[in-house]
Scaffold this motif. Structure first.
Motif, PDB file in Angstrom:
ATOM      1  N   ALA A  13      -6.423  -9.369  15.419  1.00 29.90           N
ATOM      2  CA  ALA A  13      -5.072  -8.734  15.208  1.00 29.90           C
ATOM      3  C   ALA A  13      -3.591  -8.792  14.397  1.00 29.90           C
ATOM      4  CB  ALA A  13      -3.952 -10.103  16.205  1.00 29.90           C
ATOM      5  N   SER A  14      -4.491  -7.630  13.305  1.00 26.75           N
ATOM      6  CA  SER A  14      -3.138  -7.849  12.480  1.00 26.75           C
ATOM      7  C   SER A  14      -3.499  -6.327  11.971  1.00 26.75           C
ATOM      8  CB  SER A  14      -3.652  -8.031  10.988  1.00 26.75           C
ATOM      9  OG  SER A  14      -3.681  -8.163   9.979  1.00 26.75           O
ATOM     10  N   ARG A  15      -1.741  -5.433  11.412  1.00 24.54           N
ATOM     11  CA  ARG A  15      -1.887  -4.347  11.079  1.00 24.54           C
ATOM     12  C   ARG A  15      -2.202  -4.147   9.884  1.00 24.54           C
ATOM     13  NH1 ARG A  15       3.410  -5.826  12.017  1.00 24.54           N
ATOM     14  NH2 ARG A  15       4.333  -5.878  10.393  1.00 24.54           N
ATOM     15  N   SER A  16      -2.511  -5.122   8.740  1.00 23.18           N
ATOM     16  CA  SER A  16      -2.637  -5.252   7.409  1.00 23.18           C
ATOM     17  C   SER A  16      -3.714  -4.344   6.973  1.00 23.18           C
ATOM     18  CB  SER A  16      -2.685  -6.552   6.844  1.00 23.18           C
ATOM     19  OG  SER A  16      -2.989  -6.190   5.308  1.00 23.18           O
ATOM     20  N   PRO A  17      -3.871  -2.986   6.274  1.00 19.83           N
ATOM     21  CA  PRO A  17      -4.331  -2.089   6.093  1.00 19.83           C
ATOM     22  C   PRO A  17      -6.074  -3.263   5.015  1.00 19.83           C
ATOM     23  CG  PRO A  17      -2.840  -1.336   4.517  1.00 19.83           C
ATOM     24  CD  PRO A  17      -2.667  -2.486   5.665  1.00 19.83           C
ATOM     25  N   GLN A  25     -15.569  -4.671   3.779  1.00 15.83           N
ATOM     26  CA  GLN A  25     -16.554  -5.610   2.855  1.00 15.83           C
ATOM     27  C   GLN A  25     -17.666  -5.648   3.296  1.00 15.83           C
ATOM     28  OE1 GLN A  25     -14.106  -6.927  -0.672  1.00 15.83           O
ATOM     29  NE2 GLN A  25     -16.223  -8.450  -0.609  1.00 15.83           N
ATOM     30  N   VAL A  26     -17.372  -6.743   4.613  1.00 17.18           N
ATOM     31  CA  VAL A  26     -18.287  -7.767   4.919  1.00 17.18           C
ATOM     32  C   VAL A  26     -19.166  -7.235   5.967  1.00 17.18           C
ATOM     33  CG1 VAL A  26     -17.636  -9.917   3.459  1.00 17.18           C
ATOM     34  CG2 VAL A  26     -16.854  -9.196   5.744  1.00 17.18           C
ATOM     35  N   GLY A  27     -18.836  -5.790   6.433  1.00 18.70           N
ATOM     36  CA  GLY A  27     -19.522  -5.284   7.524  1.00 18.70           C
ATOM     37  C   GLY A  27     -19.302  -5.561   8.775  1.00 18.70           C
ATOM     38  N   LEU A  28     -17.937  -6.059   9.091  1.00 13.09           N
ATOM     39  CA  LEU A  28     -17.573  -6.439  10.571  1.00 13.09           C
ATOM     40  C   LEU A  28     -17.212  -5.456  11.140  1.00 13.09           C
ATOM     41  CD1 LEU A  28     -16.810 -10.012  10.100  1.00 13.09           C
ATOM     42  CD2 LEU A  28     -18.578  -9.355  11.196  1.00 13.09           C
ATOM     43  N   THR A  29     -17.334  -4.885  12.320  1.00 10.52           N
ATOM     44  CA  THR A  29     -16.643  -4.341  13.219  1.00 10.52           C
ATOM     45  C   THR A  29     -15.579  -4.708  13.667  1.00 10.52           C
ATOM     46  OG1 THR A  29     -18.351  -4.335  14.538  1.00 10.52           O
ATOM     47  CG2 THR A  29     -18.832  -2.323  13.105  1.00 10.52           C
ATOM     48  N   TYR A  30     -14.412  -3.917  14.708  1.00 13.30           N
ATOM     49  CA  TYR A  30     -13.571  -4.864  15.178  1.00 13.30           C
ATOM     50  C   TYR A  30     -11.964  -3.720  15.816  1.00 13.30           C
ATOM     51  CZ  TYR A  30     -11.401  -3.395  10.781  1.00 13.30           C
ATOM     52  OH  TYR A  30     -11.127  -2.815   9.255  1.00 13.30           O
ATOM     53  N   SER A  31     -11.726  -3.926  16.593  1.00 14.96           N
ATOM     54  CA  SER A  31     -10.340  -3.125  17.293  1.00 14.96           C
ATOM     55  C   SER A  31      -9.195  -3.706  16.783  1.00 14.96           C
ATOM     56  CB  SER A  31     -10.901  -3.617  18.566  1.00 14.96           C
ATOM     57  OG  SER A  31     -11.814  -2.702  19.022  1.00 14.96           O
ATOM     58  N   VAL A  32      -7.982  -3.622  16.317  1.00 11.23           N
ATOM     59  CA  VAL A  32      -6.579  -3.393  15.898  1.00 11.23           C
ATOM     60  C   VAL A  32      -5.723  -3.636  17.206  1.00 11.23           C
ATOM     61  CG1 VAL A  32      -5.188  -3.417  14.327  1.00 11.23           C
ATOM     62  CG2 VAL A  32      -8.296  -2.459  13.790  1.00 11.23           C
ATOM     63  N   LEU A  33      -4.926  -5.039  16.514  1.00 14.02           N
ATOM     64  CA  LEU A  33      -4.017  -4.610  17.411  1.00 14.02           C
ATOM     65  C   LEU A  33      -3.138  -5.031  16.894  1.00 14.02           C
ATOM     66  CD1 LEU A  33      -2.836  -5.018  20.802  1.00 14.02           C
ATOM     67  CD2 LEU A  33      -3.081  -7.769  20.499  1.00 14.02           C
ATOM     68  N   ASP A  34      -1.625  -4.502  17.004  1.00 14.75           N
ATOM     69  CA  ASP A  34      -0.025  -5.007  16.288  1.00 14.75           C
ATOM     70  C   ASP A  34       0.370  -6.155  16.558  1.00 14.75           C
ATOM     71  OD1 ASP A  34       1.380  -5.259  15.121  1.00 14.75           O
ATOM     72  OD2 ASP A  34       2.668  -3.072  14.724  1.00 14.75           O
ATOM     73  N   PRO A  35       0.377  -7.132  16.859  1.00 16.74           N
ATOM     74  CA  PRO A  35       0.783  -8.212  17.822  1.00 16.74           C
ATOM     75  C   PRO A  35       2.314  -8.428  17.478  1.00 16.74           C
ATOM     76  CG  PRO A  35      -0.047  -9.810  16.160  1.00 16.74           C
ATOM     77  CD  PRO A  35      -0.567  -8.172  15.400  1.00 16.74           C
ATOM     78  N   ASP A  36       3.002  -8.710  18.307  1.00 15.94           N
ATOM     79  CA  ASP A  36       4.190  -8.240  18.331  1.00 15.94           C
ATOM     80  C   ASP A  36       4.948 -10.032  18.634  1.00 15.94           C
ATOM     81  OD1 ASP A  36       6.961  -7.871  19.092  1.00 15.94           O
ATOM     82  OD2 ASP A  36       7.418  -7.686  21.097  1.00 15.94           O
ATOM     83  N   VAL A  37       4.925 -10.874  17.124  1.00 16.03           N
ATOM     84  CA  VAL A  37       5.237 -12.247  17.370  1.00 16.03           C
ATOM     85  C   VAL A  37       6.751 -12.320  16.817  1.00 16.03           C
ATOM     86  CG1 VAL A  37       4.523 -14.177  15.915  1.00 16.03           C
ATOM     87  CG2 VAL A  37       2.386 -12.763  17.110  1.00 16.03           C
ATOM     88  N   ASP A  38       7.654 -13.402  16.668  1.00 15.33           N
ATOM     89  CA  ASP A  38       8.271 -13.135  15.505  1.00 15.33           C
ATOM     90  C   ASP A  38       7.891 -14.404  14.824  1.00 15.33           C
ATOM     91  OD1 ASP A  38      11.566 -14.335  14.834  1.00 15.33           O
ATOM     92  OD2 ASP A  38      11.591 -15.513  16.523  1.00 15.33           O
ATOM     93  N   GLU A  39       8.768 -13.866  13.703  1.00 17.17           N
ATOM     94  CA  GLU A  39       7.916 -14.342  12.215  1.00 17.17           C
ATOM     95  C   GLU A  39       9.070 -15.308  11.833  1.00 17.17           C
ATOM     96  OE1 GLU A  39       6.031 -12.219   9.635  1.00 17.17           O
ATOM     97  OE2 GLU A  39       4.463 -10.999  10.950  1.00 17.17           O
ATOM     98  N   THR A  40      10.117 -15.925  12.564  1.00 18.70           N
ATOM     99  CA  THR A  40      11.494 -16.459  12.192  1.00 18.70           C
ATOM    100  C   THR A  40      10.688 -17.822  11.581  1.00 18.70           C
ATOM    101  OG1 THR A  40      13.330 -15.102  13.244  1.00 18.70           O
ATOM    102  CG2 THR A  40      13.827 -16.846  11.924  1.00 18.70           C
ATOM    103  N   PRO A  41      11.143 -18.005  10.548  1.00 21.37           N
ATOM    104  CA  PRO A  41      10.682 -19.707  10.397  1.00 21.37           C
ATOM    105  C   PRO A  41      11.667 -20.270  10.997  1.00 21.37           C
ATOM    106  CG  PRO A  41      10.954 -18.184   7.782  1.00 21.37           C
ATOM    107  CD  PRO A  41      12.071 -17.300   9.273  1.00 21.37           C
ATOM    108  N   VAL A  71     -10.385 -13.138  19.171  1.00 21.91           N
ATOM    109  CA  VAL A  71      -9.673 -12.588  18.135  1.00 21.91           C
ATOM    110  C   VAL A  71      -9.382 -13.779  16.307  1.00 21.91           C
ATOM    111  CG1 VAL A  71      -6.738 -12.426  17.962  1.00 21.91           C
ATOM    112  CG2 VAL A  71      -8.063 -12.495  20.167  1.00 21.91           C
ATOM    113  N   LEU A  72      -8.745 -12.969  15.641  1.00 21.34           N
ATOM    114  CA  LEU A  72      -9.060 -13.065  14.223  1.00 21.34           C
ATOM    115  C   LEU A  72      -7.371 -12.361  14.517  1.00 21.34           C
ATOM    116  CD1 LEU A  72      -9.898 -13.941  11.410  1.00 21.34           C
ATOM    117  CD2 LEU A  72     -10.340 -11.813  10.711  1.00 21.34           C
ATOM    118  N   ALA A  73      -6.651 -13.475  13.482  1.00 13.98           N
ATOM    119  CA  ALA A  73      -5.629 -12.924  13.197  1.00 13.98           C
ATOM    120  C   ALA A  73      -5.006 -13.963  11.678  1.00 13.98           C
ATOM    121  CB  ALA A  73      -4.185 -13.451  13.934  1.00 13.98           C
ATOM    122  N   ALA A  74      -4.313 -13.475  11.084  1.00 18.62           N
ATOM    123  CA  ALA A  74      -3.759 -14.106   9.649  1.00 18.62           C
ATOM    124  C   ALA A  74      -2.623 -13.914   9.053  1.00 18.62           C
ATOM    125  CB  ALA A  74      -5.032 -13.865   9.096  1.00 18.62           C
ATOM    126  N   ASP A  75      -2.171 -15.085   8.535  1.00 12.69           N
ATOM    127  CA  ASP A  75      -0.916 -14.762   8.093  1.00 12.69           C
ATOM    128  C   ASP A  75      -0.259 -15.375   6.416  1.00 12.69           C
ATOM    129  OD1 ASP A  75       2.524 -13.834   8.720  1.00 12.69           O
ATOM    130  OD2 ASP A  75       2.637 -15.286   7.975  1.00 12.69           O
TER     131      ASP A  75
END
Length: 201
Positions: A13-17, A25-41, A71-75
């Protein structure tokens, strides 16, 4: 013979290249989703709490599209004096951030989260990066390279920005955008291990 189908390990769940490159790099396969999340602190929210909250929210946002996959996500945030610097809005903003980071240490904090069937596990990882003193001419030249655009803190350690990095304490991949050691530990808890496919039965 039927065509061999590649097994997909997870939903990212990330659009980051950069995050995609690290998973490759570590050989994992995945599908990509660009989540719609409000990032306002939120009011009074620390950068550490912000990145973990956003990672968990992005992981939740991908749940319905996951089809049973984890689902893997990061910020990730670049933090100086307790303030998350964000991405530069324009040249002046980027140059000001680079000047602020010049000749001193700052933190890079990442929140990572894995959602598996509604159960979310998350962690916060911190690294300390020290940049050497930079001149105004160097900062302008770096902006002219095009690399700082869209990069948190206005630089990329995995690119030309490495010329400014004097020292790194902690995870390099965290500074790139996804701390691999901690991410793989969370994924192994949900049966995703890039080494497993090489184990003889």
């Amino acid at each position: 013979m039927p065509e061999k189908r590649e097994i997909v390990d997870l939903l990212l769940a990330s659009r980051s290249p950069r995050r995609r490159e690290l998973l490759d790099q570590v050989g994992l396969t995945y599908s990509v989703l660009d989540p719609d999340v409000d990032e306002t602190p939120e009011s009074g929210e620390s950068p550490q709490a912000l990145v973990e909250r956003l990672a968990r929210a992005k992981a939740r946002a991908g749940r319905t599209a996951a089809g049973g996959l984890p689902v893997l996500a990061a910020d990730t945030a670049v933090v100086a004096d307790g303030v998350a610097l964000g991405k530069p809005a324009d040249a002046a903003h980027a140059l000001a951030m680079l000047e602020r980071l010049s000749g001193r240490s700052h933190e890079v904090v990442s929140g990572i989260a894995v959602d598996a069937d509604g159960a979310i596990a998350s962690r916060v990882v911190e690294s300390i990066v020290t940049l050497r003193p930079t001149t105004a001419a160097e900062r302008r030249a770096y902006w002219a390279s095009g690399e700082p655009d869209g990069k948190a803190g206005g630089y990329a350690i995995q690119g030309l920005g490495a010329v400014f990095v004097e020292r790194l304490e902690g995870s390099y991949s965290n500074v790139v955008g996804l701390p691999l050691f901690e991410t793989l530990a969370l994924l192994r808890d949900h049966g995703v291990d890039p080494l497993a496919r090489y184990v003889s039965c």
